[in-house]
Design a protein around this motif. Structure first.
Motif, PDB file in Angstrom:
ATOM      1  N   VAL A 102      -0.397 -15.911   4.857  1.00 30.33           N
ATOM      2  CA  VAL A 102      -0.466 -14.368   4.663  1.00 30.33           C
ATOM      3  C   VAL A 102       0.476 -14.106   3.819  1.00 30.33           C
ATOM      4  O   VAL A 102       0.510 -13.105   2.969  1.00 30.33           O
ATOM      5  CB  VAL A 102       0.000 -14.001   6.090  1.00 30.33           C
ATOM      6  CG1 VAL A 102       0.138 -12.464   6.068  1.00 30.33           C
ATOM      7  CG2 VAL A 102      -1.263 -14.188   7.184  1.00 30.33           C
ATOM      8  N   MET A 103       1.482 -15.011   3.488  1.00 27.79           N
ATOM      9  CA  MET A 103       2.378 -14.829   2.238  1.00 27.79           C
ATOM     10  C   MET A 103       1.956 -14.524   0.936  1.00 27.79           C
ATOM     11  O   MET A 103       2.313 -13.663  -0.095  1.00 27.79           O
ATOM     12  CB  MET A 103       3.494 -15.871   2.180  1.00 27.79           C
ATOM     13  CG  MET A 103       4.462 -15.536   3.285  1.00 27.79           C
ATOM     14  SD  MET A 103       5.733 -17.181   3.038  1.00 27.79           S
ATOM     15  CE  MET A 103       6.595 -16.754   1.366  1.00 27.79           C
ATOM     16  N   VAL A 104       0.710 -15.233   0.641  1.00 29.61           N
ATOM     17  CA  VAL A 104       0.055 -15.126  -0.942  1.00 29.61           C
ATOM     18  C   VAL A 104      -0.291 -14.026  -1.142  1.00 29.61           C
ATOM     19  O   VAL A 104       0.031 -13.624  -2.208  1.00 29.61           O
ATOM     20  CB  VAL A 104      -1.087 -16.300  -0.620  1.00 29.61           C
ATOM     21  CG1 VAL A 104      -1.857 -16.274  -1.775  1.00 29.61           C
ATOM     22  CG2 VAL A 104      -0.813 -17.831  -0.423  1.00 29.61           C
ATOM     23  N   PRO A 105      -1.039 -13.174  -0.407  1.00 29.44           N
ATOM     24  CA  PRO A 105      -1.292 -11.782  -0.597  1.00 29.44           C
ATOM     25  C   PRO A 105      -0.198 -10.770  -0.727  1.00 29.44           C
ATOM     26  O   PRO A 105      -0.025 -10.204  -1.622  1.00 29.44           O
ATOM     27  CB  PRO A 105      -2.395 -11.318   0.157  1.00 29.44           C
ATOM     28  CG  PRO A 105      -2.391 -12.186   1.442  1.00 29.44           C
ATOM     29  CD  PRO A 105      -1.937 -13.606   1.000  1.00 29.44           C
ATOM     30  N   VAL A 106       0.838 -11.216   0.154  1.00 29.02           N
ATOM     31  CA  VAL A 106       1.883 -10.309   0.128  1.00 29.02           C
ATOM     32  C   VAL A 106       2.842 -10.550  -1.041  1.00 29.02           C
ATOM     33  O   VAL A 106       3.514  -9.668  -1.553  1.00 29.02           O
ATOM     34  CB  VAL A 106       2.637 -10.789   1.459  1.00 29.02           C
ATOM     35  CG1 VAL A 106       4.205  -9.938   1.563  1.00 29.02           C
ATOM     36  CG2 VAL A 106       2.073 -10.361   2.862  1.00 29.02           C
ATOM     37  N   LEU A 107       2.875 -11.762  -1.842  1.00 24.28           N
ATOM     38  CA  LEU A 107       3.743 -11.913  -2.868  1.00 24.28           C
ATOM     39  C   LEU A 107       3.281 -11.156  -4.032  1.00 24.28           C
ATOM     40  O   LEU A 107       3.933 -10.822  -4.856  1.00 24.28           O
ATOM     41  CB  LEU A 107       3.536 -13.377  -3.198  1.00 24.28           C
ATOM     42  CG  LEU A 107       4.334 -14.329  -2.146  1.00 24.28           C
ATOM     43  CD1 LEU A 107       3.917 -16.019  -2.604  1.00 24.28           C
ATOM     44  CD2 LEU A 107       5.719 -14.381  -2.744  1.00 24.28           C
ATOM     45  N   ILE A 108       1.971 -10.448  -4.042  1.00 26.00           N
ATOM     46  CA  ILE A 108       1.741  -9.508  -5.294  1.00 26.00           C
ATOM     47  C   ILE A 108       2.393  -8.433  -5.282  1.00 26.00           C
ATOM     48  O   ILE A 108       2.880  -8.138  -6.215  1.00 26.00           O
ATOM     49  CB  ILE A 108       0.098  -9.349  -5.064  1.00 26.00           C
ATOM     50  CG1 ILE A 108      -0.803 -10.623  -4.781  1.00 26.00           C
ATOM     51  CG2 ILE A 108      -0.234  -8.244  -6.042  1.00 26.00           C
ATOM     52  CD1 ILE A 108      -2.063 -10.387  -4.442  1.00 26.00           C
ATOM     53  N   ASN A 109       2.946  -7.867  -3.957  1.00 25.96           N
ATOM     54  CA  ASN A 109       3.793  -6.497  -3.987  1.00 25.96           C
ATOM     55  C   ASN A 109       5.135  -7.156  -3.851  1.00 25.96           C
ATOM     56  O   ASN A 109       5.915  -6.299  -4.094  1.00 25.96           O
ATOM     57  CB  ASN A 109       3.381  -5.660  -3.048  1.00 25.96           C
ATOM     58  CG  ASN A 109       2.107  -4.970  -3.321  1.00 25.96           C
ATOM     59  OD1 ASN A 109       1.722  -4.778  -4.603  1.00 25.96           O
ATOM     60  ND2 ASN A 109       1.068  -4.799  -2.497  1.00 25.96           N
ATOM     61  N   HIS A 110       5.311  -8.335  -3.322  1.00 25.75           N
ATOM     62  CA  HIS A 110       6.649  -8.565  -2.829  1.00 25.75           C
ATOM     63  C   HIS A 110       7.049 -10.080  -3.278  1.00 25.75           C
ATOM     64  O   HIS A 110       6.881 -10.899  -2.630  1.00 25.75           O
ATOM     65  CB  HIS A 110       7.016  -8.347  -1.297  1.00 25.75           C
ATOM     66  CG  HIS A 110       6.795  -7.274  -0.871  1.00 25.75           C
ATOM     67  ND1 HIS A 110       7.484  -6.166  -1.070  1.00 25.75           N
ATOM     68  CD2 HIS A 110       5.445  -6.492  -0.414  1.00 25.75           C
ATOM     69  CE1 HIS A 110       7.028  -4.929  -0.388  1.00 25.75           C
ATOM     70  NE2 HIS A 110       5.648  -5.349  -0.141  1.00 25.75           N
TER      71      HIS A 110
END
Ligand SMILES: Nc1ncnc2c1ncn2[C@@H]1O[C@H](COP(=O)(O)OP(=O)(O)OP(=O)(O)O)[C@@H](O)[C@H]1O
Ligand SMILES: [Mg+2]
Length: 263
Positions: A102-110
């Motif tokens: 779940v972190m992979v897509p979250v890293l795009i904005n954060h």
């Protein structure tokens, strides 16, 4: 476009060689709505999603999202503007835990990993699956992987989520478990377009329904009206029926699922 309309698709079409996959399809989705999309195999459902997400351009027609014309924009631009999706075939990143997935897509904005991890955990918690955060995705059941797929799609903080058969392959008990998960996502303020084959399940959560057949809209609107529409019954059964066979099948399917979930 009405103030509360998040997505307005007008007369989109897409042809692949000799196949008219999507033929003059229109749809309007409010910011707090769930629209269920059903239709036989090859009806053009996934292709319709691909036109909305920007995987390929429409041959004709327009798409407005969040007050802007996005018809000519590419997939990354649309993803950044708030369109998220799941894929029909679930492929979690292997060798990683649920929270890392779940972190992979979250890293795009954060981009800071500590922040991304905290955001991903928050998301899992809100969705009620924080207990599986540290499990490797390989160890999960299909029903759990489908939920992780939804959590991943929410990782980019979309306003619209396109769910392509998240219930496929689940048994009726698992469908009963995953369905409230879909409404929970909507209750977080995310509008949903949901492709499914299990008609009773779609009816349970959808504000509106649309039936695609041969790339075209066969019926759309109130779910009860849609499934009792003679054109829909004919498309599903292949012959003309004047009775409510499909409706009664669907109702008994729903009742059976209800009694299983209460068991
Ligand atoms: N990228 C592509 N290239 C060529 N043809 C395609 C492509 N994508 C879809 N098609 C064709 O378009 C038609 C609609 O396919 P699509 O996958 O959209 O249907 P579907 O309603 O999602 O079906 P299913 O329920 O089986 O997932 C099919 O005839 C398919 O073969
Ligand atoms: Mg499909």
């Amino acid at each position: 476009m009405a103030n509360d309309t998040l997505l307005k698709v007008s007369n989109v079409s897409k042809r692949f060689g000799g196949v008219q996959a999507v033929n003059d399809v229109s749809l309007e989705l409010g910011g707090d709505e769930i629209i269920g999309i059903i239709g036989p195999n090859g009806a053009g459902k996934t292709s319709f999603f691909n036109l909305i997400s920007g995987l390929f351009p429409a041959d004709s027609g327009t798409i407005e999202f969040d007050g802007k014309d996005i018809t000519k924009t590419d997939l990354p631009t649309r993803a950044r503007s708030g369109i998220g999706r799941t894929f029909q075939v679930v492929r979690p990143f292997s060798g990683m835990t649920v929270v890392e997935n779940v972190m992979v897509p979250v890293l795009i904005n954060h981009p800071r990993p500590s922040v991304a991890r905290a955001k991903a955990m928050e998301l899992l918690d809100e969705l009620g699956i924080a207990d599986i955060a540290e499990r490797p995705t390989e160890s999960l059941t299909l029903a759990m992987r489908k939920r992780v797929e939804v959590a991943k799609a929410l990782g980019t903080e979309p306003k619209l989520l396109l769910l392509d058969e998240v219930l496929a392959g689940l048994n009726s008990r698992e469908v009963t478990d995953v369905l409230p998960f879909v409404t929970r996502v909507r209750d977080r303020g995310v509008a949903i377009l949901m492709i499914e084959h299990i008609v009773a399940a779609v009816m349970e959560v959808s504000d509106q329904m649309m039936v695609l057949n041969n790339g075209q809209v066969l019926a759309a609107g109130d779910p009860q009206d849609v499934i009792t529409d003679p054109k829909v019954i004919e498309a599903y059964l292949g012959t003309k029926h004047t009775d409510d066979t499909i409706a009664s099948n669907i109702i008994s399917e729903a009742e059976q699922r209800g009694s299983e979930s209460n068991a």
